[in-house]
Motif scaffolding. Structure first.
Motif, PDB file in Angstrom:
ATOM      1  N   LEU A 188       8.979   5.994   2.603  1.00 46.12           N
ATOM      2  CA  LEU A 188       8.763   4.730   3.235  1.00 46.12           C
ATOM      3  C   LEU A 188       7.428   4.611   3.465  1.00 46.12           C
ATOM      4  N   ALA A 189       6.888   5.345   3.782  1.00 48.50           N
ATOM      5  CA  ALA A 189       5.464   5.224   4.212  1.00 48.50           C
ATOM      6  C   ALA A 189       4.502   4.929   3.086  1.00 48.50           C
ATOM      7  N   HIS A 190       5.124   5.814   2.160  1.00 51.98           N
ATOM      8  CA  HIS A 190       4.341   5.822   0.772  1.00 51.98           C
ATOM      9  C   HIS A 190       4.612   4.393   0.101  1.00 51.98           C
ATOM     10  N   GLU A 191       5.780   3.843   0.447  1.00 52.40           N
ATOM     11  CA  GLU A 191       6.235   2.725  -0.335  1.00 52.40           C
ATOM     12  C   GLU A 191       5.532   1.582   0.353  1.00 52.40           C
ATOM     13  N   LEU A 192       5.387   1.665   1.763  1.00 49.30           N
ATOM     14  CA  LEU A 192       4.583   0.681   2.486  1.00 49.30           C
ATOM     15  C   LEU A 192       3.308   0.626   2.204  1.00 49.30           C
ATOM     16  N   ASN A 193       2.820   1.738   2.231  1.00 48.62           N
ATOM     17  CA  ASN A 193       1.219   1.992   1.920  1.00 48.62           C
ATOM     18  C   ASN A 193       0.933   1.215   0.831  1.00 48.62           C
ATOM     19  N   GLN A 194       1.777   1.210  -0.418  1.00 47.48           N
ATOM     20  CA  GLN A 194       1.008   0.434  -1.382  1.00 47.48           C
ATOM     21  C   GLN A 194       1.063  -0.999  -1.418  1.00 47.48           C
ATOM     22  N   PRO A 195       1.733  -1.740  -0.669  1.00 48.67           N
ATOM     23  CA  PRO A 195       1.595  -3.271  -0.546  1.00 48.67           C
ATOM     24  C   PRO A 195       0.444  -3.502   0.412  1.00 48.67           C
ATOM     25  N   LEU A 196       0.509  -2.376   1.542  1.00 45.39           N
ATOM     26  CA  LEU A 196      -0.515  -2.588   2.465  1.00 45.39           C
ATOM     27  C   LEU A 196      -1.982  -2.314   1.843  1.00 45.39           C
ATOM     28  N   ALA A 197      -2.038  -1.287   0.977  1.00 47.91           N
ATOM     29  CA  ALA A 197      -3.264  -1.072   0.262  1.00 47.91           C
ATOM     30  C   ALA A 197      -3.779  -2.061  -0.711  1.00 47.91           C
ATOM     31  N   ALA A 198      -2.853  -2.576  -1.166  1.00 47.32           N
ATOM     32  CA  ALA A 198      -2.951  -3.832  -2.230  1.00 47.32           C
ATOM     33  C   ALA A 198      -3.483  -5.056  -1.559  1.00 47.32           C
ATOM     34  N   ILE A 199      -2.785  -5.419  -0.411  1.00 47.35           N
ATOM     35  CA  ILE A 199      -3.179  -6.520   0.745  1.00 47.35           C
ATOM     36  C   ILE A 199      -4.626  -6.144   0.849  1.00 47.35           C
ATOM     37  N   ASN A 200      -4.824  -5.007   1.427  1.00 53.09           N
ATOM     38  CA  ASN A 200      -6.488  -4.626   1.863  1.00 53.09           C
ATOM     39  C   ASN A 200      -7.174  -4.930   0.564  1.00 53.09           C
ATOM     40  N   ASN A 201      -6.958  -4.428  -0.433  1.00 49.56           N
ATOM     41  CA  ASN A 201      -7.731  -4.480  -1.497  1.00 49.56           C
ATOM     42  C   ASN A 201      -8.160  -5.973  -1.909  1.00 49.56           C
ATOM     43  N   TYR A 202      -6.989  -6.826  -1.996  1.00 54.43           N
ATOM     44  CA  TYR A 202      -7.051  -8.188  -2.317  1.00 54.43           C
ATOM     45  C   TYR A 202      -8.102  -8.983  -1.127  1.00 54.43           C
TER      46      TYR A 202
END
Ligand code: ADP
Length: 858
Positions: free
Chosen positions: A632-646
């Motif tokens: 879950l953490a991994h899965e949530l991390n991905q969009p959060l990281a992507a949001i951060n990157n964007y």
């Protein structure tokens, strides 16, 4: 049979207490041992006056009755035969008497007719001789003329039957006629030239030829009188002396009156024509009659005598009527005697039948009968009494108390009863006593006493009937014991048993437990009935409730009323399991029986279990989430990281000043999409772990599967497993608890993904399939959901054990997942089971959820 009458009337009175109309009452409210009057005396009442006659010919078969009469009263025919013979003999005698008398009459007739004939003949011959003598005198001319007339007158006077004498010359002219005044003389004078009648001429001719006396055929004058002419030839110049006879005068003057009184004499010519009769009195057709010829003299005249019936023959007639009367009287007396005898024999037969019937009844009666006189002496006992006591009639009749069948220990009591009996104070409902048989054994009996009244209405003693009540007493005691047992069981039941009348709110029965709870109130019954009985409807003055069942037998109501239901009584804060059915109460009315068992404890335990189950399911979901926390953490991390990157990229572009707002729009959209993705994951997790009451509702199968796959995908992605779904079209609506079904699917998908972890096949990318489809089944359509993996499959030996609690092959496994899944599916009336795949790779967990029942509950 006055004794029998007395006996029976007393017996009736003895067996029917004066105040009792039925057998139950007769026994003083003790139906078990009450002697049934119908059983004891029924046949007597039923016996008609004609019943029991040995030969009872049906009405209308008169010949059968006749035959019976002949068979039974044949001896009555002997006098009848005698009477018939007597009558016949008397008839023969009377007939022969009559014949003799007739013969005598006939003989007298012959005699008298012959005598009359002789008389007439002799007279005629004498006249003939006188005239012939005169003719001879005339021929000889011996006398002077006047003397002849005188002689002729003398003849006329002496023989009145001669009405006319004349002397004719040869030319047939009259010389003289006597009497000169007669019609014949004047005729001769006046009609000198007239020819004479042919009969007269013929007579002349014949007399001339024969020169003898000739009689003419009968002549008839104007008045119808007949005459006969006698011509006597005078032997000189063919002259004639003629004499005219009156034929009537012959009969009148020549026959004596004593003959003419008895007979009617007639003169008949040869043409059978009656010329004269002595009387016009008619003779009966069967009168005796005799005819003799007169000729000669006379011209073929016959004399007939018809006998008048003799004057009444009084003695003969009296004899005849006496015989007839006596015969009739005899016949009548015989008939009345016969009738009397037949009635008597019939009465005898009836009496015999009645007697034998009563004797048979007395012998076959099972009730002992005893008659006492006013002093208490036994005057009669019936065979049943002897059988019951074992004593002979001789031993008992004539005895005074104490009687031999009294048990030694009860002597005083028995004596008291006898004293009461003799005083007429014996209880109307009878009394119980112990009777000792001759062999020493004893039995219980019930005695009923009534006064013995004879046919003249005198009270002559006391009649008692005795019934053996040992068996009824034993049955009654057994019944009482059974009743006690039954009551004890009912009273000690830990369930409230109550019976309520359906026609009014009246409690018919309530056991101890019920009474403890509600007292003797019908209210408790109604409370336990729950919603089914409207309390307002069932009230003491409302009869509508009754109408609902009116006319329905209890058997028809039972199928609808014998269900068990759980009822909560709020006043008491208790749960009851209530079973109810309609029964026919002892009085025949419809009643409702209810058995209520207190299930409050059970209900509390069930509630605890349910809550425990819920908690377990919730815990299981939390556990699942916990297990999936890293994914879950991994899965949530991905969009959060992507949001951060964007966001970082967008900031950099804004700092550089090269970017335009148009350039930033796609970046911000992608950022938003990632945020939505993260939000979706979080909302799913929230939905999954949300603590809520289990509740079934209509939900789209696609949504449930999508949520479950969305959650399971987190783990799958981490383990590089792909989840493929195939769902039915059009989208299916199911009536389930969506959270629980999602929990099941997540569990199965997670297990499938975990089973495939570490397998070599994974390098190529493992696939877990979720297939859902609708299939028709025996009890309706159902939805089948298969979760197919490519893992190691399940061992056949442990196939069923997988669903047991705490069975796990994983080092960190709880072993509760599949167990909870199965209980969830079964709570939805479905099934969950596992099968190895046919290709040998992996296994399939199969869910079957019925659609119909799910919707039906809805
Ligand atoms: P846990 O996952 O905590 O062990 P489960 O009740 O979910 O508890 O599973 C019980 C056991 O069933 C697992 O330990 C595993 O051995 C077996 N099992 C479950 N799913 C599968 C599967 N898809 N393939 C093979 N074995 C399985």
């Amino acid at each position: 049979m006055p004794f029998f009458d007395r006996l029976l009337s007393s017996l009736r009175a003895a067996m029917l207490p004066p105040d009792a109309s039925g057998s139950a009452k007769a026994a003083g409210g003790d139906p078990a041992h009450a002697p049934s009057p119908a059983a004891g005396l029924g046949p007597i009442e039923a016996l008609g006056p004609d019943d029991g006659a040995p030969v009872a010919a049906p009405r209308g078969l008169w010949w059968l009755r006749w035959r019976n009469l002949v068979a039974t009263s044949w001896f009555m025919f002997i006098p009848l035969v005698a009477i018939v013979l007597f009558t016949v003999a008397m008839g023969v005698i009377l007939w022969s008497l009559h014949e003799t008398e007739r013969q005598q009459q006939r003989d007298a007739l012959y005699r008298d007719a012959a005598w009359a004939q002789q008389r007439v003949r002799l007279s005629l011959l004498s006249n003939q001789d006188q005239l012939a003598s005169l003719a001879r005198d005339i021929a000889a001319a011996q006398l002077e003329q006047g003397a002849y007339r005188t002689a002729a007158q003398e003849i006329l006077r002496e023989n009145p039957e001669i009405v006319f004498i004349n002397w004719l010359d040869a030319t047939k002219r009259g010389r003289w006629s006597l009497p000169s005044t007669s019609e014949f003389a004047s005729r001769l004078r006046e009609n000198q030239d007239q020819p004479l009648e042919p009969e007269v001429l013929d007579t002349f001719d014949a007399a001339r030829e024969t020169q003898r006396v000739v009689y003419s055929r009968p002549l008839v004058n104007e008045r119808g009188d007949s005459f006969m002419l006698m011509e006597v030839p005078i032997v000189r110049d063919n002259e004639f002396l003629g004499a005219l006879y009156s034929i009537n005068g012959i009969l009148t003057h020549l026959l004596p009156p004593e003959l003419t009184e008895r007979y009617r004499f007639s003169l008949i010519d040869k043409n059978n024509q009656t010329r004269a009769s002595t009387s016009l009195r008619p003779v009966p057709g069967n009168a005796l009659s005799y005819e003799v010829l007169l000729d000669p003299p006379g011209h073929s005249l016959s004399l007939r005598a018809d006998a008048y019936p003799p004057a009444s023959n009084l003695p003969n007639n009296m004899l005849l009527w006496l015989v007839v009367g006596l015969s009739c009287f005899l016949l009548w007396s015989l008939w009345s005697m016969w009738r009397h005898t037949s009635r008597r024999s019939e009465a005898q037969r009836a009496l015999l039948a009645e007697t034998s019937f009563r004797r048979a009844m007395e012998n076959s009666m099972l009730i002992g009968l005893r008659a006492l006189d006013l002093n208490g002496r036994i005057t009669y006992v019936n065979p049943a009494f002897c059988r019951m006591t074992g004593w002979q009639e001789n031993d008992l009749v004539g005895r005074l108390p104490p009687f031999p069948y009294w048990p030694p220990n009860d002597q005083q009591e028995m004596q008291k009863q006898i004293d009461l009996t003799l005083q007429g104070k014996s209880p109307a409902g009878g009394y119980e006593m112990r009777v000792m048989r001759r062999d020493g054994s004893s039995f219980y009996a019930r005695m009923y006493v009534s006064p013995l009244v004879d046919s003249r209405g005198r009270h002559t003693g006391w009649m008692s009937s005795m019934t053996d009540i040992t068996e009824p007493k034993r049955a009654r005691e057994e019944l009482a014991a059974a009743h006690d047992r039954f009551t004890t069981v009912l009273e000690s039941l830990d369930a409230a048993v109550s019976v309520l009348a359906t026609d009014k709110a009246e409690l018919l029965f309530a056991n101890r437990y019920y009474r403890q709870l509600f007292g003797w109130e019908a209210e408790g019954h109604l409370k336990l009935a729950g919603d089914d009985l409207d309390k307002d409807q069932v009230s003491s003055d409302n009869t509508d409730y009754v109408d609902a069942y009116a006319g329905l037998p209890a058997s028809e109501l039972m199928p609808y009323a014998s269900d068990a239901r759980e009822v909560f009584v709020p006043d008491m804060q208790k749960w009851f399991e209530v079973r109810r059915r309609y029964i026919q109460w002892v009085d025949g009315h419809l009643a409702q029986m209810q058995i209520a068992t207190d299930i409050t404890v059970r209900k509390a335990a069930e509630e605890m279990a349910r809550q425990h189950e819920e908690r377990l399911q919730f815990t299981s979901r939390l556990t699942t989430m916990g297990e999936m926390a890293s994914s879950l953490a991994h899965e949530l991390n991905q969009p959060l990281a992507a949001i951060n990157n964007y966001c970082m990229g967008a900031v950099a572009r804004l700092h550089s000043g090269r970017s335009t707002p148009e350039d930033l729009i796609p970046v911000l959209e992608k950022t938003s999409a990632q945020a939505v993705r993260a939000g979706t994951i979080i909302s799913r997790i929230r939905g999954f772990v949300k603590r809520s009451q289990p509740q079934r509702r209509e939900a789209a199968l696609h949504d449930i599967v999508a949520d479950a796959v969305g959650l399971a995908d987190l783990e799958a992605t981490r383990r590089r497993v792909t989840i493929l779904t195939r769902l039915p079209t059009p989208p299916l609506t199911v009536y389930v608890d969506p959270v629980l079904i999602e929990q099941v699917l997540v569990n199965l998908l997670k297990n499938a993904v975990e089973a495939m972890a570490g397998l070599p096949a994974l390098h190529a990318g493992g696939v877990v399939r979720l297939h859902a489809r609708v299939e028709p089944g025996e009890i309706g359509d159902s939805v089948h959901i298969d979760v197919i993996d490519q893992g190691p499959g399940v061992d056949e030996a442990t196939k069923e054990r997988l669903f047991e609690p705490f069975f796990s092959t994983k080092s960190d496994g709880m072993g509760m997942g599949l167990n909870i899944c199965r209980s969830i599916i079964e709570s939805h009336q479905g099934r969950l089971w596992v099968e190895n795949n046919a290709d040998g790779i992996g296994c399939t967990f199969k869910i079957m959820l019925p659609l119909q029942s799910a919707l039906a509950e809805h």
